[in-house]
Enzyme design. Structure first.
Site, PDB file in Angstrom:
ATOM      1  CG  ASP A   1       2.020  11.050  12.170  1.00 33.72           C
ATOM      2  OD1 ASP A   1       1.787  12.225  11.802  1.00 33.72           O
ATOM      3  OD2 ASP A   1       2.411  10.162  11.392  1.00 33.72           O
TER       4      ASP A   1
ATOM      5  CE  LYS B   1       0.805   2.116   9.762  1.00 32.69           C
ATOM      6  NZ  LYS B   1       1.150   2.759   8.468  1.00 32.69           N
TER       7      LYS B   1
ATOM      8  CG  PHE C   1       9.750   5.067   9.844  1.00 30.31           C
ATOM      9  CD1 PHE C   1      10.916   4.591  10.440  1.00 30.31           C
ATOM     10  CD2 PHE C   1       8.633   5.227  10.635  1.00 30.31           C
ATOM     11  CE1 PHE C   1      10.949   4.288  11.789  1.00 30.31           C
ATOM     12  CE2 PHE C   1       8.649   4.922  11.981  1.00 30.31           C
ATOM     13  CZ  PHE C   1       9.816   4.452  12.567  1.00 30.31           C
ATOM     14  CG  LEU C   2       6.859   2.225  10.092  1.00 29.85           C
ATOM     15  CD1 LEU C   2       5.672   2.553  10.980  1.00 29.85           C
ATOM     16  CD2 LEU C   2       7.614   1.025  10.650  1.00 29.85           C
ATOM     17  NE  ARG C   3       7.696  -0.814   1.173  1.00 32.88           N
ATOM     18  CZ  ARG C   3       8.381  -1.481   0.247  1.00 32.88           C
ATOM     19  NH1 ARG C   3       9.704  -1.496   0.283  1.00 32.88           N
ATOM     20  NH2 ARG C   3       7.756  -2.107  -0.720  1.00 32.88           N
TER      21      ARG C   3
ATOM     22  CG  LEU D   1      -1.949  -1.111   1.315  1.00 31.15           C
ATOM     23  CD1 LEU D   1      -2.808  -0.936   2.553  1.00 31.15           C
ATOM     24  CD2 LEU D   1      -2.816  -1.161   0.071  1.00 31.15           C
ATOM     25  N   GLY D   2       2.133   1.147  -0.219  1.00 27.56           N
ATOM     26  CA  GLY D   2       2.990   2.335  -0.253  1.00 27.56           C
ATOM     27  C   GLY D   2       4.447   1.958  -0.062  1.00 27.56           C
ATOM     28  CG  ASP D   3       6.898   1.616  -2.709  1.00 24.77           C
ATOM     29  OD1 ASP D   3       6.550   0.547  -2.184  1.00 24.77           O
ATOM     30  OD2 ASP D   3       6.838   1.831  -3.939  1.00 24.77           O
ATOM     31  CB  SER D   4       6.539   4.667   3.947  1.00 24.43           C
ATOM     32  OG  SER D   4       7.123   5.457   4.948  1.00 24.43           O
TER      33      SER D   4
END
EC number: 2.7.11.1
Length: 1706
Positions: free
Chosen positions: A146, A52, A35-37, A30-33
């Site tokens: 956050d 996560k 810090f946390l994938r 759901l995303g390529d962050s």
């Protein structure tokens, strides 16, 4: 350093998941962050989760401490914060750390930009939830860290969750290095910053620190601003730095876009630069209550939604198969809470108090008439009038007549839904409507779907138009193709109401009808259900009107430049192009609606056409005058030729509104001729509608004056028709015509016409009531009937000038004048005419106005009829009135014949070619006469009942239930095909059928009673006659002779004396036949190997008389023969028939009939003489022979001796001791119910050598069937005998019901029926049960439970007929008695309530209350019946003769035998037992615990001295509601007299009015708190004859009583108080005095009580001598909990104490 990091390889995530998270699969990134994938995966149950992953590239760094701290925080808020989603799992390995939480599809960021957009009310609801959520988290010491729109999850019902708690992220960030912010917080790369400004510090001040609540408040303020502005985020990172440094960023100017000043101030306060100036979340909630957030959020909605949707359920998702029931219960809960007349917070929130009086506009059907609406909603009339008056005042109609009831038009119904509501209604709808819409597509039951649509109608009134079309409409459209017709109808009505209230549209909805609605609604034109099509016909006019309105709104949007043209080259506004598009759209819309209307106008169902007629006005407005004439009027004229009078009636009811649009000319050319012909319609309702239309059209001045005069001449004679409605309508026409003329015309034209009909001169007509008083009255019904017969029967009549056989052509057709003279009549046969009405101007044939009797020409025949009418009270001078009704009588008769002919013609069309071969060969199917024995059938049917027979829900008529259903031998029968033709089997002729069936009677004289019996049973299917089963019958092939009386139809009428379903039916004396000698019977009995065959008595079954068979009254016989060799049978299995084919449909049908007949069979055995029918014999003290024992004559009355002769002890109640004792109907044995689940039957056995010695023997015992997985049986809590038979029904603690037929002498029992009471909780045990015989002969069982449920069962089918909840406020049900015929049941409760329950309708009929707990009730027999010297067979529940047990001839001195060897039988008068069962007097034993210290008593402890149990008996007549006699023991004079007082049942219907003890509602735990004494008062009626046994004497009831908690029994003789005595304590000294006279109240006060004496010189034999050591101590006395009375061989009192011991006393 850099080289080292570059060498670290990131592992593949699918490898990590397979090794470290094997329970999850199907990962989706759901995303390529950085810090946390984030991944979306599924667990093993199929639920979606979000994971996560933090990849630990440096193994030397330990993450355990950080994850453990996070885990503690999440566990702290788990299930404690409704608006937070914590992590449900945390995992740390050497390679990575995992955070797992439930997956929610949408977050707030996505929802803001998704259609339909959020309304302001929905935004405030989300803001309120977020403040509540963060306040709960802060109260638990958890900060988020956050908060942003991506971390706020939104469900489909707008419930907000705080997710992804980030306390592990750094609290402070360097203000000169944005890389840290981008790595930890900007995961979406939007550069949006919601971090509090104080978290950015210089690099030198970076140090670990905890989060503060003020930081979360700032972030939440940023989310609020983003939610309300709907544009760009409030801060980027650079803007936040500028805002922190007091730079150029002006926050106030940005927030000024928010219209609400209070909301601006709240957000500004949350975004204050100084953290100390920010308030806490709870402070913001309290400060802005009533300004930003409405009070209903705090008081009602938030808590209600938590309890409704269970937000914490997201952490433990429901099973997929429970989702539908979960959503359905959610819908049903909201529906129950919102719908009136509930008075809870939600109902008050959504409805203005007392505004609707339980009626709302959503309950007004669009396709029903006003009368139907009023009938269904009694309070609707005042409500409708009030709303109508309000709307009329708004429209300026100030002079509206008060009290009148306007007819509901669709426009009025539309306006009802548009009542203004307050702000709370808006917020309530904004919160609850998304919950309903989110579940509407997931419910699967019809009721839940309909409830959901009703809620949509209620809640959608309070939302904006755009939300109605964008949010609500798509959800409702999904139900238009539902499988249930009711759901489709509700969805269509909901859509109609939804779009009818829209006043403004958005550009996206400009083409809603043409492109969306009408294409989906088109399938309703061809729906299979006529009600669905009728609903669409009633809704179509409103939809067409709204479609035209939408078209006009779209044109306005085009002219304003808001709505663009379809062609891209038109960039500027072109009014010519816009006008062209409008005309094109208008044409397309008209064509679409015209196609739909044409289809509905020509629909085959008259219901559909009637529905369309009720809403013609909007359609005429839509189409205009020309189209209405061409399309609507041409179809409507054909309706008058329909045979459905309601359709013709609806036509004339709607013609007034239609005439306004088609104009006077069309009315004169088309409508008026039809209305004139309808004046002779044979249906009075049509005539009333025509007259009403005349009145309306005259008021609208659509007729010329001369036409009105002619109409008046036609209508005036109708005032004499004997019908109040027609007369009222005719007077309305006269009054309207009179008011339509001016004064000159009234005097010159109208008054001369009225004067002959007036009884006196009338100056002015100013009201209908005045006109009714002065005009001639109606003729009587007898006069009208004579007038009709005069026309039909007179041959040579001058009075009836026209030929009576004249057809419709006899009506004068003239285009020159309305009232023409009679022309040449042409005779035609009525059957040649297919039309009832023509379409031209007509005049009634021979219409001549007669104003005096002298103008009549009467023949001799006419004079006779006139004399008859004169004798009926008609004055001679008024005969001319009847003469003016000649045309009406003639034409109505002719029209009626024509309509009847058309109806018959329609039926004949179904069989146009009656002689054409159908290629269907009828087949007669026979049941095999060889049937298994009754025991095997019983076992087989019992096994098949649960598997197949109970699943068959076949409704039978009353007469079908009267047919015998016992297994019996079956032979041939006739078979009727589908066209009514009776066919005979070719291989077996009726003359070949002969059967010989005999039965040996059990009477003492050996007389054999046999008879004929019908071997056919008519089934529900008219095409086949199936046999009724009798297990004990068999065909005798050796002597094929039997009677066969037949009726006129060739069928055989039966009456089965062995059939339990025929208990209450009477044989006609002439139809009872007896055949075959006793020798033949004995021979046949031997050949049958001991199987007794049922007597076959042929008779007609009387369905009206409910008396029993008194005996055999005729011995005539008729014989016929049967050749059994011609019968073809199947030998494969029990379900045998002559069918040899393999058609699965036929086989399934035969199996169904067999299983149904077997399941309904209940062979309870022969009836016995009831023990109360004989006198009570005295105990014999000397030795007498068995022969002499049969001749015992009583010389004086029985009195108790006070001696204990036997005792049975099976252990304590925990070990299987006795709980209850019941005596068989003839006192030959008694039954004990054990706590170990075993039923035991006992007989008294005495030694011939020692007469005074007695012992008990357990003849048989059986236990209830264990269910699967159970090791021990449940305790048997109650039981009863089924009538005067040996069939015994018992019930266990778990609700298992079994019926056994007991054969004590042979020590056998047969299970004949079994079942289970549904939905019976383990703690809700059965407290009482009673059996009775229904009118059709079936046996019914009534059961009451501890939690006040009453269950009504059919014992034969073992199915629940009804299960109802008694009012819980009345207390727990303790006892029940049932009337003969199962008409009513009387239930007693722990709080002293007597509830009379109507078993026929399942309603509470009457109630009484007495200040004591009701313990037991008994229905007393009619004690006024006297003995008769005539022997009689008293029928039991299967109409068989009484079984008299023969005496034993054994004279051995050492032998022992059952005591029932000598049972004197005293016959009763005819039908005495039935009359006794018809009694309505009930004996009620009661008890109360007097509390002198006002302290509560623990029933498990000893009763303190300050508490005393008082008890007694009251004889109460239920029919009269009067108390006859009262007996009291230890009654405190301060207590209220225990006399039942009538209480109205209206209080039971209102929850708040039914608090008996206090003002609070009571639950189940409060059922037994008011009158509970430690032990019940036990009573049992005893019947004995007064005086000597010789002669005809009356019986009198005695009462065996054991007071509450008493160890002693007492006999109360209400007829001779001084003769009352003790049973178990002969040394007791007591006094009994009369303290009242009306009714007599006797009070007994004991002066001395000793312990129960030991055995009076007789040995005390036990059940098993081995158990003697387990006997309780004699000095230890226990309270009596049950008693019974054994009449034979002499009086024995059976006493059960609280320890489980059973004692026998004389």
């Amino acid at each position: 350093m850099g080289i080292q990091l570059s060498t670290i390889q990131t592992p593949q995530f699918h490898e990590l998941f397979e090794e470290e998270l094997p329970e999850y699969h199907n990962e989706r990134s759901l995303g390529d962050s950085h810090f946390l994938r984030t991944f979306r995966m599924q667990d093993r149950k199929g639920y979606d989760v979000l994971i996560k992953v933090f990849v630990n590239k440096l193994p030397e760094i330990s993450l355990s401490s950080i994850v453990n701290l996070l885990k503690e925080e999440q566990e702290n808020i788990s299930y404690r914060v409704p608006n937070a989603v914590p992590y449900i799992k945390t995992l740390v390995t050497l390679r990575a750390a995992y955070l797992v939480r439930p997956y929610v599809t949408h977050n707030l960021y996505d929802r803001i930009s998704t259609r339909p957009f959020l309304e302001l009310t929905e935004k405030k609801w989300i803001m309120f939830q977020l403040l509540k959520g963060i306040s709960d988290c802060h109260r638990l010491g958890v900060c988020h860290g956050d908060i942003k729109s991506e971390n706020i999850l939104i469900t489909s019902w707008n419930w907000a969750y705080l997710s992804d708690f980030s306390s592990f992220k750094p609290t402070y960030l360097p203000e000169d290095n944005p890389a840290d912010y981008g790595y930890f917080f900007d995961t979406s790369s939007r550069r949006v910053c919601n971090i509090a400004p104080e978290r950015f510090v210089p690099a030198s001040q970076l140090q670990p620190a905890p989060l503060s609540p003020a930081m979360d408040i700032f972030s939440l303020g940023c989310v609020f601003a983003e939610l309300l502005l709907e544009e760009s985020p409030l801060f980027t990172l650079s803007q936040l730095f500028s805002y922190k440094a007091h730079g150029s960023y002006d926050l106030q100017s940005v927030l000024e876009q928010i219209e609400d000043k209070s909301t601006q101030n709240m957000i500004l306060s949350m975004l204050d630069r100084d953290p100390s100036q920010r308030l806490s979340a709870d402070a913001y909630l309290q400060k802005y209550r009533g300004t930003v957030f409405p009070a209903c959020f705090y008081d009602t909605l938030y808590d209600y939604c938590i309890g409704l949707v269970d937000p914490s359920g997201i952490l433990s998702a429901k099973q997929p198969n429970d989702a539908c029931s979960l959503y359905g219960s959610r819908i049903d809960d909201i529906y129950r809470d919102i719908m009136p007349p509930n008075n809870n917070d939600i109902s008050n929130l959504m409805h203005t108090p007392h505004e609707y009086n339980g009626i709302d506009s959503y309950s007004v059907p669009l396709f029903t008439t006003l009368d139907e609406f009023y009938n269904k909603n009694p309070a609707a009339k005042n409500w409708y009038l009030r709303l109508y008056n309000t709307m009329q005042e708004k429209k300026g109609f100030e002079d509206k007549e008060q009290g009148s009831t306007p007819a509901p038009s669709p426009s009025v119904i539309e306006d009802i839904s548009s009542i203004e509501t307050d702000e709370n209604h808006l917020y309530g709808a904004a919160v609850l409507l998304p919950i309903v819409l989110s579940t509407i597509r997931h419910v699967n039951t019809r009721e839940s779907k309909i409830n959901a649509l009703s809620l949509v109608q209620i809640l959608s009134r309070n939302i904006c138009d755009e939300s109605k079309l964008d949010t609500v409409l798509p959800f409702v459209m999904t139900l238009l193709r539902d499988q249930y017709a009711d759901v489709r109808i509700s969805a269509l009505i909901t859509i109609t109401r939804l779009v009818s209230n829209v006043t403004s549209i958005a550009p996206i909805n400009a083409f809603l009808f043409q492109e969306y609605l009408f294409p989906d609604l088109q399938h309703f034109l061809f729906d299979m259900n006529s009600r669905t099509r009728a609903t669409y016909a009633s809704c179509l006019p409103i939809l067409a009107k709204q479609a035209s309105k939408f078209l006009n709104l779209a044109q306005s949007l085009r002219n304003a430049g808001i709505l663009s043209f379809p062609e891209s080259e038109y960039e500027n506004i072109n009014h010519g192009k816009a006008e062209l598009l409008f005309e094109t759209g208008r044409h397309d819309l008209v064509v679409t609606v015209e196609r739909h209307v044409s289809t509905l106008l020509a629909d085959s169902s008259s219901i559909v056409r009637r529905s369309l007629l009720n809403a013609l006005a909007p359609l005429c407005v839509f189409f205009g005058k020309a189209k209405s004439n061409d399309l609507i009027l041409s179809h409507l004229i054909t309706y008058l030729n329909d045979t459905d009078w309601m359709l013709r009636c609806a036509f004339f009811e709607s013609i007034t509104g239609l005439s306004i649009f088609i104009g006077p000319r069309s009315v004169d050319e088309y409508i008026l001729p039809l209305m004139l012909q309808a004046l002779v319609d044979p249906e009075p309702a049509v005539l009333e509608s025509v007259l009403g239309s005349f009145s309306g059209l005259i008021e609208l001045h659509l007729f010329e004056k001369l036409v009105v005069v002619d109409i008046l001449q036609l209508v005036l004679p109708l005032v004499a028709v004997p019908n109040a409605y027609i007369r009222r309508a005719a007077l309305s026409v006269i009054y309207s015509a009179y008011q339509s003329f001016d004064d000159i015309d009234r005097d010159c034209i109208v008054t001369p016409l009225l004067r002959p009909y007036l009884m006196s001169n009338l100056c002015d007509i100013n009201s209908l009531e005045k006109l009714d008083q002065f005009i001639l009255p109606m003729v009587s019904d007898s006069v009208w009937s004579t007038l009709t017969r005069w026309y039909e029967e007179s041959e040579n009549s001058s009075f009836w000038k026209c030929d009576k056989d004249a057809s419709y052509s006899s009506l004068d057709v003239s285009n020159d004048s309305l009232l023409g003279r009679t022309k040449n009549l042409q005779k035609r046969e009525i059957m040649h005419h297919a039309e009832v009405y023509t379409h031209k101007k007509i005049s009634l044939t021979g219409h001549v106005i007669i104003t005096s009797t002298e103008m009549l020409e009467l023949s001799e025949d006419d004079q006779k009829w006139a004399d008859i009418i004169k004798e009926m009270g008609v004055d001679v001078k008024h005969l001319w009135v009847l003469a003016n009704l000649r045309d009406y009588v003639k034409k109505t008769k002719i029209n009626l014949n024509g309509i009847n002919y058309k109806r018959q013609s329609g039926l004949r069309e179904l069989n146009t070619y009656p002689n054409a071969p159908l290629h269907i060969l009828p087949e007669t199917i026979f049941w095999n006469p060889e049937r298994p024995p009754s025991s095997s059938i019983a076992n087989e049917t019992f096994l098949d009942r649960n598997s197949y027979a109970e699943s068959i829900q076949t409704s039978r008529s009353y007469n079908d239930d009267l047919i015998a259903r016992d297994p019996i031998a079956y032979v041939g029968t006739d078979m009727t095909n589908a066209f009514g033709t009776t066919t005979k089997p070719k291989d077996v002729s009726q003359s070949d059928i002969k059967v010989d069936i005999n039965r040996e009677s059990n009477s003492d004289n050996g007389e054999t009673i046999t008879g004929t019996h019908d071997v056919y049973r008519q089934t529900d299917n008219p095409e086949i006659k199936l046999p009724s089963d009798t297990a004990s019958s068999k065909v005798d092939t050796h002597n094929p002779t039997v009677t066969q009386p037949t009726d006129d139809t060739g069928g055989l009428n039966s009456y089965n004396t062995e059939n339990p379903l025929l208990t209450n039916n009477t044989l006609e004396p002439s139809s009872v036949e007896a055949i075959v000698s006793s020798k033949d019977s004995d021979k046949h009995a031997k050949e049958s190997k001991g199987k007794s065959l049922a007597p076959l008595i042929s008779s007609r079954v009387s369905t009206n008389d409910t008396t029993n068979v008194a005996g055999i009254r005729s011995q005539r016989s008729f014989t016929t023969h049967i050749d059994l060799k011609k019968l073809t049978t199947r030998q494969n299995g029990a379900k045998k028939s002559s069918y040899t084919g393999t058609n699965p449909c036929v086989l399934n049908y035969l199996n169904k009939i067999y299983a149904e007949a077997a399941a309904s069979t209940l062979n309870v055995g022969a009836a016995v003489s009831p023990s109360w029918a004989s006198n009570i014999p005295l105990r014999r003290r000397t030795k007498v022979s068995a022969k002499a024992a049969n001749k015992i004559v009583q010389t004086h009355e029985w009195h108790p001796e006070g001696s204990r002769v036997a005792q049975i002890y099976l252990g304590s109640l925990l070990d299987g001791g006795t709980k209850k004792v019941l005596v068989s109907p003839d006192s030959s044995f008694f039954v004990t119910l054990g706590s170990d689940g075993v039923v035991r039957a006992w007989q008294l056995v005495e030694s011939v050598r020692h007469i005074s010695t007695m012992r008990c023997e357990c003849r048989l015992s059986y236990g209830h069937t264990r269910r699967n997985g159970e090791r021990n049986r449940f305790s048997v809590v109650n039981g009863c005998f089924l009538g005067n038979t040996y069939a015994f029904a018992s019930v266990t603690q778990d609700g298992s019901v079994e019926v056994h037929r007991l054969d004590v002498n042979n020590q056998r029992h047969t299970l004949i029926s079994a079942g289970r009471i549904p939905n019976l909780d383990f703690s809700d045990s059965v407290t009482s049960m009673e059996a009775s015989t229904f009118h059709d002969g079936s046996i019914r069982l009534v059961v009451v439970t501890k939690w006040s449920r009453i269950v009504y069962l059919d014992v034969g089918m073992m199915r629940v007929l009804s299960s109802d909840q008694l009012p819980l406020q009345c207390g727990s049900a303790t006892s029940v008695v049932v009337s003969e015929g199962c008409n009513w049941a009387l239930i007693g409760t722990t709080k002293g309530w007597l509830l009379l329950w109507d078993l026929r309708f399942g309603t509470l009929s009457c109630s009484w209350h007495m200040p004591a707990r009701i313990d037991q009730m008994h229905l007393l027999l009619d004690v006024t019946k006297k003995r008769s010297n005539v022997n009689e067979y008293t029928s039991g529940n299967n109409n068989s003769p009484v079984t008299k047990v023969p005496g034993s001839s054994s004279t051995s001195s050492s032998s022992t035998q059952p005591i029932n060897s000598t049972i004197p039988i005293n016959p009763l008068e005819n039908h005495g037992m039935l009359n006794s069962f018809g009694s309505t007097t009930v004996s009620i034993s009661f008890s109360v615990l007097t509390n002198l210290d006002n302290k509560e008593v623990n029933l498990e402890d000893a009763v303190p001295a300050s508490h005393r149990s008082a008890s007694g008996i009251v004889n109460f007549d239920v029919e009269k509601g009067k108390t006859e006699e009262v007996f009291l023991e230890n009654w405190n004079s301060s207590l209220t007299s225990p006399i039942p007082v009538s209480v109205g049942i209206d209080a039971f219907n209102e929850k708040k009015k039914f608090d008996i003890d206090s003002g609070n509602d009571m639950g189940l735990r409060d059922l037994n708190t008011k009158f509970d004494s430690p032990w019940p008062c036990i009573s049992s009626p005893i019947y004995r004859y007064r005086g000597p046994s010789a002669g005809s004497v009356e019986r009198e009831p005695l009462f065996l009583i054991a007071a509450s908690g008493s160890p002693h029994a007492f006999i109360w003789n209400p007829h001779n108080v001084s003769a009352s005595s003790s049973v178990t304590n002969d040394s007791e000294s007591s006094k009994l005095s009369l303290i009242h006279n009306k009714p007599p109240i006797y009070q007994k006060v004991s002066e001395q009580q000793n312990v129960r004496p030991k055995s009076s010189g007789v040995s005390r034999p036990l059940l098993f001598l081995q158990q003697q050591k387990n006997l309780p101590s004699e000095n230890r006395l226990h309270p009596i909990v049950d008693m019974a009375f054994l009449y034979q061989p002499y009086a024995i009192v059976l006493i059960v104490d609280a320890f489980g011991s059973l004692e026998l006393w004389t």
